[in-house]
Design a protein around this motif. Structure first.
Motif, mmCIF file in Angstrom:
data_model
loop_
_atom_site.group_PDB
_atom_site.id
_atom_site.type_symbol
_atom_site.label_atom_id
_atom_site.label_comp_id
_atom_site.label_asym_id
_atom_site.label_seq_id
_atom_site.Cartn_x
_atom_site.Cartn_y
_atom_site.Cartn_z
ATOM 1 N N THR A 1 57.399 40.709 -8.816
ATOM 2 C CA THR A 1 56.431 40.087 -9.359
ATOM 3 C C THR A 1 54.961 40.915 -7.977
ATOM 4 O OG1 THR A 1 56.925 39.434 -6.776
ATOM 5 C CG2 THR A 1 57.609 37.850 -9.272
ATOM 6 N N VAL A 2 55.558 41.540 -7.372
ATOM 7 C CA VAL A 2 54.462 42.246 -6.609
ATOM 8 C C VAL A 2 54.293 43.735 -7.192
ATOM 9 C CG1 VAL A 2 54.574 43.244 -4.183
ATOM 10 C CG2 VAL A 2 54.790 41.301 -4.437
ATOM 11 N N GLY A 3 55.542 44.123 -8.161
ATOM 12 C CA GLY A 3 55.381 45.367 -8.943
ATOM 13 C C GLY A 3 54.605 45.242 -9.841
ATOM 14 N N LYS A 4 54.373 44.546 -10.265
ATOM 15 C CA LYS A 4 53.053 44.345 -11.188
ATOM 16 C C LYS A 4 51.795 44.871 -10.868
ATOM 17 C CE LYS A 4 55.620 41.432 -14.840
ATOM 18 N NZ LYS A 4 55.332 40.187 -15.554
ATOM 19 N N THR A 5 51.855 43.930 -9.717
ATOM 20 C CA THR A 5 50.099 44.626 -8.994
ATOM 21 C C THR A 5 50.333 46.012 -8.641
ATOM 22 O OG1 THR A 5 50.584 42.692 -7.846
ATOM 23 C CG2 THR A 5 48.554 43.386 -7.607
ATOM 24 N N LEU A 6 50.961 46.583 -8.379
ATOM 25 C CA LEU A 6 51.540 47.927 -7.278
ATOM 26 C C LEU A 6 51.543 48.637 -9.322
ATOM 27 C CD1 LEU A 6 54.245 47.628 -5.343
ATOM 28 C CD2 LEU A 6 51.971 47.664 -4.803
ATOM 29 N N TRP A 7 52.024 48.396 -10.224
ATOM 30 C CA TRP A 7 51.646 49.280 -11.186
ATOM 31 C C TRP A 7 50.286 49.315 -12.205
ATOM 32 C CZ3 TRP A 7 53.973 53.556 -12.711
ATOM 33 C CH2 TRP A 7 56.029 53.269 -12.578
ATOM 34 N N CYS A 8 49.823 47.990 -11.206
ATOM 35 C CA CYS A 8 47.951 47.938 -12.153
ATOM 36 C C CYS A 8 47.482 49.134 -11.367
ATOM 37 C CB CYS A 8 47.731 46.740 -12.328
ATOM 38 S SG CYS A 8 48.725 46.172 -13.181
ATOM 39 N N ILE A 9 47.674 49.236 -10.040
ATOM 40 C CA ILE A 9 46.638 49.974 -8.618
ATOM 41 C C ILE A 9 47.437 51.535 -8.991
ATOM 42 C CG2 ILE A 9 46.591 51.013 -6.161
ATOM 43 C CD1 ILE A 9 46.958 47.379 -5.572
ATOM 44 N N ILE A 10 48.361 51.465 -9.438
ATOM 45 C CA ILE A 10 49.024 52.969 -9.292
ATOM 46 C C ILE A 10 47.691 53.919 -10.697
ATOM 47 C CG2 ILE A 10 50.832 54.663 -10.823
ATOM 48 C CD1 ILE A 10 52.068 52.458 -8.611
ATOM 49 N N LEU A 11 47.921 53.278 -12.520
ATOM 50 C CA LEU A 11 47.358 52.647 -13.260
ATOM 51 C C LEU A 11 46.095 53.258 -13.250
ATOM 52 C CD1 LEU A 11 49.686 51.471 -15.881
ATOM 53 C CD2 LEU A 11 49.352 53.347 -15.477
ATOM 54 N N ILE A 12 45.415 51.938 -12.614
ATOM 55 C CA ILE A 12 43.974 52.662 -12.485
ATOM 56 C C ILE A 12 43.436 54.116 -11.285
ATOM 57 C CG2 ILE A 12 42.514 51.268 -10.851
ATOM 58 C CD1 ILE A 12 43.561 48.638 -11.882
ATOM 59 N N LYS A 13 43.813 54.253 -10.619
ATOM 60 C CA LYS A 13 44.267 54.938 -9.582
ATOM 61 C C LYS A 13 44.444 56.539 -10.217
ATOM 62 C CE LYS A 13 45.290 55.597 -5.489
ATOM 63 N NZ LYS A 13 46.183 55.194 -4.013
ATOM 64 N N LEU A 14 45.693 56.660 -11.361
ATOM 65 C CA LEU A 14 45.632 57.706 -12.617
ATOM 66 C C LEU A 14 44.714 57.748 -12.909
ATOM 67 C CD1 LEU A 14 49.238 57.616 -12.877
ATOM 68 C CD2 LEU A 14 48.437 59.384 -11.940
ATOM 69 N N PHE A 15 43.837 57.111 -13.975
ATOM 70 C CA PHE A 15 42.965 57.095 -14.900
ATOM 71 C C PHE A 15 41.247 57.326 -14.206
ATOM 72 C CE2 PHE A 15 39.000 54.547 -16.309
ATOM 73 C CZ PHE A 15 38.641 55.203 -17.147
ATOM 74 N N ILE A 16 40.942 56.587 -12.922
ATOM 75 C CA ILE A 16 40.144 57.570 -11.900
ATOM 76 C C ILE A 16 39.765 59.061 -11.631
ATOM 77 C CG2 ILE A 16 38.948 57.615 -9.598
ATOM 78 C CD1 ILE A 16 39.583 54.262 -10.044
ATOM 79 N N MET A 17 41.581 59.395 -11.620
ATOM 80 C CA MET A 17 41.914 60.878 -11.283
ATOM 81 C C MET A 17 41.554 61.582 -12.240
ATOM 82 S SD MET A 17 44.242 60.894 -8.363
ATOM 83 C CE MET A 17 45.877 60.629 -9.468
ATOM 84 N N PHE A 18 41.877 61.346 -13.186
ATOM 85 C CA PHE A 18 42.173 62.327 -14.934
ATOM 86 C C PHE A 18 41.590 61.783 -15.019
ATOM 87 C CE2 PHE A 18 46.608 62.350 -13.528
ATOM 88 C CZ PHE A 18 47.000 63.668 -13.315
ATOM 89 N N CYS A 19 40.416 60.803 -15.569
ATOM 90 C CA CYS A 19 39.362 60.749 -16.835
ATOM 91 C C CYS A 19 38.408 61.268 -16.242
ATOM 92 C CB CYS A 19 39.274 59.428 -17.370
ATOM 93 S SG CYS A 19 41.178 58.992 -18.096
ATOM 94 N N LEU A 20 38.185 60.551 -14.705
ATOM 95 C CA LEU A 20 36.915 60.011 -14.193
ATOM 96 C C LEU A 20 36.512 61.803 -13.386
ATOM 97 C CD1 LEU A 20 36.482 56.604 -13.881
ATOM 98 C CD2 LEU A 20 35.772 58.326 -15.322
ATOM 99 N N LEU A 21 36.952 62.069 -12.029
ATOM 100 C CA LEU A 21 37.292 62.707 -10.828
ATOM 101 C C LEU A 21 37.263 64.452 -11.810
ATOM 102 C CD1 LEU A 21 38.817 61.541 -8.486
ATOM 103 C CD2 LEU A 21 36.680 61.375 -8.953
ATOM 104 N N LYS A 22 38.562 64.558 -12.751
ATOM 105 C CA LYS A 22 38.674 65.779 -13.242
ATOM 106 C C LYS A 22 37.633 66.502 -13.577
ATOM 107 C CE LYS A 22 41.692 68.265 -16.048
ATOM 108 N NZ LYS A 22 41.620 68.681 -17.832
ATOM 109 N N PRO A 23 36.128 66.393 -14.522
ATOM 110 C CA PRO A 23 35.822 66.834 -14.939
ATOM 111 C C PRO A 23 34.761 67.798 -13.693
ATOM 112 C CG PRO A 23 35.369 65.443 -16.626
ATOM 113 C CD PRO A 23 36.738 64.767 -15.177
#
Length: 75
Positions: A22-44
């Motif tokens: 139940t809570v884990g799905k929300t945490l996984w969504c947060i993790i995936l959003i943070k990974l997207f921000i780190m690798f797609c937006l901040l990396k360049p």
């Protein structure tokens, strides 16, 4: 049950575990959003492609080796 491969059983184990979260799905969504921000937006911005300015592989190797040597020398 014994005819199933170990990979299939491991896969089903994780899928069933993910379904019952139940809570884990929300945490996984947060993790995936943070990974997207780190690798797609901040990396360049923080990791520019310095080696893209060189034409050949030997020029790239020379640049990397000179940077490693120059930074290893303590002033």
């Amino acid at each position: 049950m014994k005819n199933e491969s170990i990979l299939w059983r491991v896969f089903r184990f994780y899928v069933d575990g993910f379904r019952s979260m139940t809570v884990g799905k929300t945490l996984w969504c947060i993790i995936l959003i943070k990974l997207f921000i780190m690798f797609c937006l901040l990396k360049p911005f923080f990791f520019p492609r310095f080696l893209g300015q060189f034409d050949t592989r030997s020029e790239q190797e020379e640049y990397v080796s000179s940077e490693l040597v120059d930074r290893a020398i303590i002033p």
